[in-house]
Design an enzyme around this catalytic site. Structure first.
Site: not given
Ligand code: PSU
Ligand code: MN
Length: 314
Positions: A36, A99, A119, A151, A153-155, A172
């Protein structure tokens, strides 16, 4: 191999642009590992991000696969980045590069924009390019305080619908790990720990939560991916690979700093896409850079494991 995306006459062709070595590897049926780009633009400071991106590509190559770092550049979906493109992306401050997740991907491409893929977006692009294995650091998940913020994540939803095996070091400790596991189970996403029973928690090897599944052999992980397809199940697999012991920050050390970063984010009203980058940046400062060293070590380890899963024919 032909592109799995079937062009439709009334729709624009997908602007997939492959580097020569990625295209050759896919055509020959050799192992390819997607990487990514949000981790480069929004996850780490410059210049360590550029060095990390190069080192991760080298780790994939050393393990016998071809790396394909994915990003959207000037409206093209780039599958594999050359040195110049990687330099350019890594050197831009996060705010200047979008992003991209599932929600923004089409807008960015259709308007000729440039963005780094999370992701979720990397999974979509990898699947369209015919790549089935993807290495990252940590995935997004259910955030703490989700009752107030919604909140998530879409992941997680991407893992439920796009057939890519994602190799991570877990989620994390800034996230709500029990709820993240619950949602993954509900969505039908296998969460597979490697080498231990405990769910790894990114900077720390252990979370105190049992992982739902465990497979220690990359060939078994590849076989499970093939069986999912044979069953006609959509969606991918989440592999959770503990950070190498020598790079780990134990839970009792990282948790107070995570709590402090979360309190700062709340006090400053940080929301939506800015949350994850803000927390990573604060924890980097609060650990005097040690979180970054850990992050780099775990990404390298995940890249090597992903290459072995790809080589086993996921
Ligand atoms: N975890 C990390 N470093 C990152 C991310 C996750 O250790 O940079 C990034 C990844 O690209 C993940 C995104 O898909 O953060 C998730 O963001 P959000 O929580 O806004 O969906
Ligand atoms: Mn988010």
């Amino acid at each position: 191999m032909t592109d799995p995306h079937v062009p439709q006459p009334d729709l624009p062709p997908l602007p997939l642009v492959f580097t020569r070595d990625v295209r050759a590897a896919l055509d020959a049926g050799r192992a390819v590992v997607a990487l990514e780009s949000t981790i480069i633009t929004h996850g780490m400071p410059y210049p360590q991000n550029l060095q990390m991106a190069r080192d991760v590509e080298a780790a994939v190559r050393d393990a016998g696969a071809v790396p394909a770092t994915i990003a959207v550049i000037d409206g093209q979906i780039r599958i594999g980045l050359d040195d110049a493109a990687l330099d350019d992306l890594a050197g831009r401050p996060g705010d200047d590069v979008m992003k991209l997740s599932r929600a923004d991907l089409a807008v960015c491409i259709a308007t000729g924009g440039t963005g780094a893929t999370t992701v979720a977006a990397t999974m979509i692009c990898a699947a369209r390019a015919g790549i089935r294995v993807f290495a990252t650091g940590g995935i997004g998940g259910v955030h703490r305080g989700v009752e107030q913020t919604m909140d998530v994540s879409a992941d997680l939803y991407e893992l439920a619908q796009t057939a890519v095996t994602v190799v991570s070091a877990g989620a994390k400790a800034i996230l709500d790990l029990p709820r993240t596991l619950e949602l993954l189970e509900t969505l039908g996403v296998p969460v597979i720990a490697v080498g231990q029973d405990d769910l790894p928690a990114f900077w720390s090897r252990e979370s105190g939560l049992p992982a739902p599944l465990r497979l220690d052999d990359p060939a078994q992980i590849a076989a499970a991916a093939r069986m999912r397809r044979a069953l006609g199940l959509p969606g991918g697999q989440l592999v959770v690979n503990p950070i190498p012991a020598e790079a780990e920050i134990p839970r009792d050390q990282i948790m107070p700093l995570v709590d402090q970063a979360l309190a700062e984010a709340a006090a400053q009203g940080i929301a939506a896409k800015a949350v994850t980058p803000f927390l990573l940046d604060r924890i980097f400062a609060l650990t005097a850079g040690r979180s970054l060293d850990a992050n780099i070590a775990l990404v390298l380890s995940n890249a090597r494991l992903a290459a072995r899963i790809a080589a086993a024919g996921a």
